[in-house]
Motif scaffolding. Sequence first.
Motif, PDB file in Angstrom:
ATOM      1  N   GLY A   1       0.832  -1.205   0.000  1.00  0.00           N
ATOM      2  CA  GLY A   1       0.000   0.000   0.000  1.00  0.00           C
ATOM      3  C   GLY A   1       0.863   1.251   0.000  1.00  0.00           C
ATOM      4  O   GLY A   1       0.638   2.186  -0.763  1.00  0.00           O
ATOM      5  N   LEU A   2       1.888   1.249   0.854  1.00  0.00           N
ATOM      6  CA  LEU A   2       2.836   2.353   0.906  1.00  0.00           C
ATOM      7  C   LEU A   2       4.193   1.783   1.279  1.00  0.00           C
ATOM      8  O   LEU A   2       4.344   1.132   2.310  1.00  0.00           O
ATOM      9  CB  LEU A   2       2.388   3.401   1.928  1.00  0.00           C
ATOM     10  N   TRP A   3       5.185   1.997   0.423  1.00  0.00           N
ATOM     11  CA  TRP A   3       6.558   1.564   0.652  1.00  0.00           C
ATOM     12  C   TRP A   3       7.444   2.791   0.565  1.00  0.00           C
ATOM     13  O   TRP A   3       7.332   3.574  -0.396  1.00  0.00           O
ATOM     14  CB  TRP A   3       6.980   0.544  -0.405  1.00  0.00           C
ATOM     15  N   LEU A   4       8.300   2.996   1.560  1.00  0.00           N
ATOM     16  CA  LEU A   4       9.255   4.101   1.562  1.00  0.00           C
ATOM     17  C   LEU A   4      10.653   3.529   1.721  1.00  0.00           C
ATOM     18  O   LEU A   4      10.870   2.636   2.548  1.00  0.00           O
ATOM     19  CB  LEU A   4       8.964   5.069   2.710  1.00  0.00           C
ATOM     20  N   ASP A   5      11.620   4.046   0.962  1.00  0.00           N
ATOM     21  CA  ASP A   5      12.982   3.556   1.096  1.00  0.00           C
ATOM     22  C   ASP A   5      13.590   4.056   2.407  1.00  0.00           C
ATOM     23  O   ASP A   5      13.063   4.963   3.051  1.00  0.00           O
ATOM     24  CB  ASP A   5      13.835   3.919  -0.122  1.00  0.00           C
TER      25      ASP A   5
ATOM     26  N   ASP B   1      16.061   5.842   3.106  1.00  0.00           N
ATOM     27  CA  ASP B   1      16.504   7.239   3.137  1.00  0.00           C
ATOM     28  C   ASP B   1      15.339   8.220   3.082  1.00  0.00           C
ATOM     29  O   ASP B   1      15.547   9.432   3.123  1.00  0.00           O
ATOM     30  CB  ASP B   1      17.446   7.524   1.958  1.00  0.00           C
ATOM     31  N   LEU B   2      14.139   7.701   2.934  1.00  0.00           N
ATOM     32  CA  LEU B   2      12.914   8.511   2.824  1.00  0.00           C
ATOM     33  C   LEU B   2      12.986   9.479   1.645  1.00  0.00           C
ATOM     34  O   LEU B   2      12.480  10.599   1.713  1.00  0.00           O
ATOM     35  CB  LEU B   2      12.631   9.262   4.129  1.00  0.00           C
ATOM     36  N   ASN B   3      13.591   9.016   0.559  1.00  0.00           N
ATOM     37  CA  ASN B   3      13.666   9.806  -0.672  1.00  0.00           C
ATOM     38  C   ASN B   3      12.688   9.332  -1.733  1.00  0.00           C
ATOM     39  O   ASN B   3      12.176  10.131  -2.495  1.00  0.00           O
ATOM     40  CB  ASN B   3      15.087   9.757  -1.271  1.00  0.00           C
ATOM     41  N   GLN B   4      12.474   8.031  -1.802  1.00  0.00           N
ATOM     42  CA  GLN B   4      11.628   7.453  -2.837  1.00  0.00           C
ATOM     43  C   GLN B   4      10.579   6.551  -2.215  1.00  0.00           C
ATOM     44  O   GLN B   4      10.753   6.042  -1.105  1.00  0.00           O
ATOM     45  CB  GLN B   4      12.466   6.648  -3.821  1.00  0.00           C
ATOM     46  N   GLY B   5       9.488   6.364  -2.951  1.00  0.00           N
ATOM     47  CA  GLY B   5       8.430   5.509  -2.459  1.00  0.00           C
ATOM     48  C   GLY B   5       7.687   4.835  -3.587  1.00  0.00           C
ATOM     49  O   GLY B   5       7.918   5.104  -4.768  1.00  0.00           O
ATOM     50  N   ARG B   6       6.770   3.971  -3.196  1.00  0.00           N
ATOM     51  CA  ARG B   6       5.913   3.258  -4.142  1.00  0.00           C
ATOM     52  C   ARG B   6       4.570   3.040  -3.455  1.00  0.00           C
ATOM     53  O   ARG B   6       4.512   2.773  -2.265  1.00  0.00           O
ATOM     54  CB  ARG B   6       6.541   1.924  -4.505  1.00  0.00           C
ATOM     55  N   SER B   7       3.510   3.151  -4.212  1.00  0.00           N
ATOM     56  CA  SER B   7       2.183   2.847  -3.691  1.00  0.00           C
ATOM     57  C   SER B   7       1.440   2.005  -4.710  1.00  0.00           C
ATOM     58  O   SER B   7       1.348   2.363  -5.878  1.00  0.00           O
ATOM     59  CB  SER B   7       1.404   4.128  -3.383  1.00  0.00           C
ATOM     60  N   GLN B   8       0.908   0.882  -4.226  1.00  0.00           N
ATOM     61  CA  GLN B   8       0.170  -0.053  -5.068  1.00  0.00           C
ATOM     62  C   GLN B   8      -1.114  -0.444  -4.339  1.00  0.00           C
ATOM     63  O   GLN B   8      -1.225  -0.278  -3.120  1.00  0.00           O
ATOM     64  CB  GLN B   8       1.006  -1.312  -5.308  1.00  0.00           C
ATOM     65  N   SER B   9      -2.055  -0.984  -5.074  1.00  0.00           N
ATOM     66  CA  SER B   9      -3.236  -1.558  -4.430  1.00  0.00           C
ATOM     67  C   SER B   9      -2.775  -2.728  -3.581  1.00  0.00           C
ATOM     68  O   SER B   9      -1.915  -3.498  -4.001  1.00  0.00           O
ATOM     69  CB  SER B   9      -4.223  -2.053  -5.478  1.00  0.00           C
ATOM     70  N   CYS B  10      -3.332  -2.859  -2.376  1.00  0.00           N
ATOM     71  CA  CYS B  10      -2.967  -3.991  -1.521  1.00  0.00           C
ATOM     72  C   CYS B  10      -4.202  -4.520  -0.817  1.00  0.00           C
ATOM     73  O   CYS B  10      -5.178  -3.793  -0.612  1.00  0.00           O
ATOM     74  CB  CYS B  10      -1.878  -3.613  -0.521  1.00  0.00           C
ATOM     75  N   SER B  11      -4.154  -5.788  -0.455  1.00  0.00           N
ATOM     76  CA  SER B  11      -5.325  -6.424   0.143  1.00  0.00           C
ATOM     77  C   SER B  11      -5.568  -5.987   1.584  1.00  0.00           C
ATOM     78  O   SER B  11      -6.692  -6.096   2.074  1.00  0.00           O
ATOM     79  CB  SER B  11      -5.209  -7.943   0.038  1.00  0.00           C
TER      80      SER B  11
ATOM     81  N   TYR C   1      -5.724  -2.979   2.795  1.00  0.00           N
ATOM     82  CA  TYR C   1      -6.614  -1.814   2.822  1.00  0.00           C
ATOM     83  C   TYR C   1      -7.557  -1.731   1.625  1.00  0.00           C
ATOM     84  O   TYR C   1      -8.403  -0.847   1.588  1.00  0.00           O
ATOM     85  CB  TYR C   1      -5.791  -0.525   2.921  1.00  0.00           C
ATOM     86  N   GLY C   2      -7.410  -2.596   0.643  1.00  0.00           N
ATOM     87  CA  GLY C   2      -8.261  -2.525  -0.538  1.00  0.00           C
ATOM     88  C   GLY C   2      -8.170  -1.161  -1.205  1.00  0.00           C
ATOM     89  O   GLY C   2      -9.124  -0.666  -1.784  1.00  0.00           O
ATOM     90  N   ASN C   3      -7.003  -0.560  -1.127  1.00  0.00           N
ATOM     91  CA  ASN C   3      -6.796   0.807  -1.615  1.00  0.00           C
ATOM     92  C   ASN C   3      -6.461   0.853  -3.093  1.00  0.00           C
ATOM     93  O   ASN C   3      -6.015  -0.121  -3.670  1.00  0.00           O
ATOM     94  CB  ASN C   3      -5.650   1.467  -0.840  1.00  0.00           C
ATOM     95  N   GLU C   4      -6.692   2.009  -3.656  1.00  0.00           N
ATOM     96  CA  GLU C   4      -6.117   2.313  -4.961  1.00  0.00           C
ATOM     97  C   GLU C   4      -4.756   2.933  -4.682  1.00  0.00           C
ATOM     98  O   GLU C   4      -4.492   3.356  -3.551  1.00  0.00           O
ATOM     99  CB  GLU C   4      -7.031   3.275  -5.729  1.00  0.00           C
ATOM    100  N   PRO C   5      -3.857   2.974  -5.668  1.00  0.00           N
ATOM    101  CA  PRO C   5      -2.565   3.616  -5.425  1.00  0.00           C
ATOM    102  C   PRO C   5      -2.770   5.038  -4.906  1.00  0.00           C
ATOM    103  O   PRO C   5      -3.674   5.755  -5.350  1.00  0.00           O
ATOM    104  CB  PRO C   5      -1.901   3.601  -6.806  1.00  0.00           C
ATOM    105  N   LEU C   6      -1.925   5.443  -3.967  1.00  0.00           N
ATOM    106  CA  LEU C   6      -2.080   6.742  -3.332  1.00  0.00           C
ATOM    107  C   LEU C   6      -1.589   7.895  -4.203  1.00  0.00           C
ATOM    108  O   LEU C   6      -2.037   9.025  -4.040  1.00  0.00           O
ATOM    109  CB  LEU C   6      -1.356   6.761  -1.985  1.00  0.00           C
ATOM    110  N   ALA C   7      -0.667   7.613  -5.102  1.00  0.00           N
ATOM    111  CA  ALA C   7      -0.133   8.618  -6.029  1.00  0.00           C
ATOM    112  C   ALA C   7      -0.477   8.193  -7.452  1.00  0.00           C
ATOM    113  O   ALA C   7      -0.635   7.004  -7.728  1.00  0.00           O
ATOM    114  CB  ALA C   7       1.380   8.733  -5.865  1.00  0.00           C
ATOM    115  N   PRO C   8      -0.613   9.152  -8.374  1.00  0.00           N
ATOM    116  CA  PRO C   8      -0.941   8.801  -9.767  1.00  0.00           C
ATOM    117  C   PRO C   8       0.093   7.879 -10.414  1.00  0.00           C
ATOM    118  O   PRO C   8      -0.257   7.025 -11.209  1.00  0.00           O
ATOM    119  CB  PRO C   8      -0.985  10.152 -10.479  1.00  0.00           C
ATOM    120  N   GLN C   9       1.365   8.059 -10.050  1.00  0.00           N
ATOM    121  CA  GLN C   9       2.424   7.185 -10.542  1.00  0.00           C
ATOM    122  C   GLN C   9       2.782   6.209  -9.439  1.00  0.00           C
ATOM    123  O   GLN C   9       2.950   6.606  -8.290  1.00  0.00           O
ATOM    124  CB  GLN C   9       3.666   7.993 -10.939  1.00  0.00           C
TER     125      GLN C   9
END
Length: 119
Positions: free
Chosen positions: A79-83, A85-95, A97-105
């Motif tokens: 759902g939310l992954w942060l490296d 160094d807190l410089n980069q991240g990734r957001s994907q749908s995950c089971s 939270y049943g979320n949509e990605p939090l960022a457009p990319q």
Amino acid sequence: MQRLESPILIVIEDTDHNVFGALTSCSLHVSDHFYGNGESLLYKFNPSFKVFHWTGENLYFIKGNVESLLIGAGNGRFGLWLDGDLNQGRSQSCSTYGNEPLAPQEDFVIKTLECWAFV
């Protein structure tokens, strides 16, 4: 933050001015296993405010070490992954939270990150 015994509100602004984050049910700490509970959630502000609550499907709430922080997971997606160094991240749908990605990319660069504790 390791001395805190409080939920944490994480607010992220990426370099494309998207704002999103998480509310954890407890303080953040290094762990080999997932921890936390269903009071955690993910949220985003763009294009409108949306909150993603626990689906009850799994218990993959929070996991972190010096290399990354994960909030929400399932089937190899986060759902939310942060490296570390807190410089980069990734957001994907995950089971969790049943979320949509939090960022457009799916992958994003962090411009600003704030953490608020409730003490």
